[in-house]
Design a protein around this motif. Structure first.
Motif, mmCIF file in Angstrom:
data_model
loop_
_atom_site.group_PDB
_atom_site.id
_atom_site.type_symbol
_atom_site.label_atom_id
_atom_site.label_comp_id
_atom_site.label_asym_id
_atom_site.label_seq_id
_atom_site.Cartn_x
_atom_site.Cartn_y
_atom_site.Cartn_z
ATOM 1 N N HIS A 53 0.837 -1.201 0.000
ATOM 2 C CA HIS A 53 0.000 0.000 0.000
ATOM 3 C C HIS A 53 0.873 1.253 0.000
ATOM 4 C CE1 HIS A 53 -3.989 1.824 0.630
ATOM 5 N NE2 HIS A 53 -3.371 2.738 1.375
ATOM 6 N N ASN A 54 1.908 1.253 0.827
ATOM 7 C CA ASN A 54 2.810 2.402 0.891
ATOM 8 C C ASN A 54 3.559 2.605 -0.422
ATOM 9 O OD1 ASN A 54 2.080 2.892 3.539
ATOM 10 N ND2 ASN A 54 3.803 1.768 4.413
ATOM 11 N N LEU A 55 4.057 1.505 -0.994
ATOM 12 C CA LEU A 55 4.791 1.587 -2.257
ATOM 13 C C LEU A 55 3.895 2.106 -3.377
ATOM 14 C CD1 LEU A 55 7.295 1.014 -3.997
ATOM 15 C CD2 LEU A 55 6.467 -1.338 -4.258
ATOM 16 N N LEU A 56 2.691 1.568 -3.452
ATOM 17 C CA LEU A 56 1.745 2.010 -4.479
ATOM 18 C C LEU A 56 1.384 3.482 -4.293
ATOM 19 C CD1 LEU A 56 -0.653 -1.075 -4.472
ATOM 20 C CD2 LEU A 56 0.767 -0.352 -6.397
ATOM 21 N N GLY A 57 1.185 3.878 -3.046
ATOM 22 C CA GLY A 57 0.802 5.257 -2.765
ATOM 23 C C GLY A 57 1.863 6.256 -3.187
ATOM 24 N N ILE A 58 3.113 5.997 -2.831
ATOM 25 C CA ILE A 58 4.208 6.901 -3.193
ATOM 26 C C ILE A 58 4.384 6.949 -4.710
ATOM 27 C CG2 ILE A 58 6.691 7.284 -3.039
ATOM 28 C CD1 ILE A 58 5.162 7.999 -0.504
ATOM 29 N N THR A 59 4.311 5.781 -5.354
ATOM 30 C CA THR A 59 4.452 5.729 -6.813
ATOM 31 C C THR A 59 3.323 6.483 -7.496
ATOM 32 O OG1 THR A 59 5.464 3.538 -6.582
ATOM 33 C CG2 THR A 59 4.764 4.199 -8.793
ATOM 34 N N TRP A 60 2.118 6.336 -6.968
ATOM 35 C CA TRP A 60 0.948 7.025 -7.529
ATOM 36 C C TRP A 60 1.114 8.538 -7.437
ATOM 37 C CZ3 TRP A 60 -4.610 7.280 -5.153
ATOM 38 C CH2 TRP A 60 -5.522 7.667 -6.144
ATOM 39 N N ILE A 61 1.626 9.015 -6.319
ATOM 40 C CA ILE A 61 1.846 10.451 -6.149
ATOM 41 C C ILE A 61 2.833 10.966 -7.197
ATOM 42 C CG2 ILE A 61 2.871 12.202 -4.637
ATOM 43 C CD1 ILE A 61 1.713 10.655 -2.257
ATOM 44 N N ILE A 62 3.908 10.221 -7.416
ATOM 45 C CA ILE A 62 4.913 10.627 -8.406
ATOM 46 C C ILE A 62 4.300 10.677 -9.807
ATOM 47 C CG2 ILE A 62 7.078 9.960 -9.523
ATOM 48 C CD1 ILE A 62 7.909 8.725 -6.811
ATOM 49 N N LEU A 63 3.545 9.638 -10.160
ATOM 50 C CA LEU A 63 2.891 9.607 -11.471
ATOM 51 C C LEU A 63 1.855 10.720 -11.602
ATOM 52 C CD1 LEU A 63 2.370 5.764 -11.973
ATOM 53 C CD2 LEU A 63 3.967 7.243 -13.196
ATOM 54 N N PHE A 64 1.168 11.016 -10.517
ATOM 55 C CA PHE A 64 0.153 12.070 -10.520
ATOM 56 C C PHE A 64 0.791 13.426 -10.799
ATOM 57 C CE2 PHE A 64 -2.807 15.065 -8.439
ATOM 58 C CZ PHE A 64 -3.996 14.685 -9.045
ATOM 59 N N ILE A 65 1.967 13.659 -10.243
ATOM 60 C CA ILE A 65 2.692 14.910 -10.496
ATOM 61 C C ILE A 65 3.044 15.021 -11.977
ATOM 62 C CG2 ILE A 65 4.845 16.153 -10.041
ATOM 63 C CD1 ILE A 65 4.723 15.007 -7.175
#
Length: 216
Positions: A53-65
């Motif tokens: 969950h943490n890994l997906l969340g951080i990756t999602w934030i980067i992609l969202f940027i």
């Protein structure tokens, strides 16, 4: 009611389709691991669910940027500019007209892919709901750093967690409605097929000037 002639237009770029399906995958996996963390079911175990969950969340934030950067560098942000023009006509269409075989009041074009209701929905989803979900998730993830950052005095972990969970349920509700709405095209799978190929069949006809946003 007889439908107007259809024409096929290239509506969604490769990046848009890539972002759509990648984000769909991330949302699905984040919901899955989130529910497991809360003990709804057990598929991979609590520890693995938290790590993923943490890994997906951080990756999602980067992609969202990167997605936000893409919106503003390509001019696609114009697709999300809200308007009330034909808004109530669209609401009336989805609440009753669609069941009577009436035509959609707003035609899709390359310069205006979203009708007024979609614009408001996607703007709220992107600018408010997803942003709030990512912010609360990031703050939750960095809880041990709050004191060093000087923000531990006015943030409450319990409140933050509650907001994060509520946002998660709101996103789940959006996904359910979104999946249903994909079936409301001229065929059951027309909208879904367009998000794979980029091409979509739309009704021919004139569009009003406010519906066209050329790139600059």
């Amino acid at each position: 009611m007889t439908r107007k002639p259809m024409k096929k237009i290239y509506l969604y770029t490769r990046f848009e389709r890539f972002w759509h399906w990648v984000q769909a995958l991330f949302i699905f996996m984040l919901l899955l691991t989130g529910f497991e963390i809360h003990g709804t079911f057990g598929l991979m175990g609590f520890a693995k669910a938290v790590s993923l969950h943490n890994l997906l969340g951080i990756t999602w934030i980067i992609l969202f940027i990167f997605f936000i950067f893409w919106l503003f560098t390509t001019g696609e942000w114009r697709q999300y500019v809200p308007t009330t023009k034909k808004l109530f006509e669209v609401i009336r269409y989805y609440s009753s007209g669609i069941f009577k075989g009436q035509p959609h009041p707003v035609r899709k074009t390359r310069g205006a892919k979203h009708n007024p209701l979609q614009r408001l929905t996607y703007l709220g989803l992107t600018a408010v709901l997803l942003s709030l979900q990512m912010l609360t998730g990031f703050l939750y993830y960095t809880y041990n750093d709050w004191k060093a950052w000087g923000i531990d005095g006015f943030l409450d972990l319990g409140v933050l967690a509650a907001i994060h969970v509520l946002c998660g349920f709101a996103i789940l509700a959006f996904v359910i409605v979104h999946i249903y709405m994909t079936t409301t095209g001229h065929t059951l799978t027309a909208h879904i097929a367009a998000m794979f190929s980029g091409w979509e069949e739309v009704e021919e006809g004139e569009v009003e000037s406010w519906e066209v946003h050329e790139r600059t």
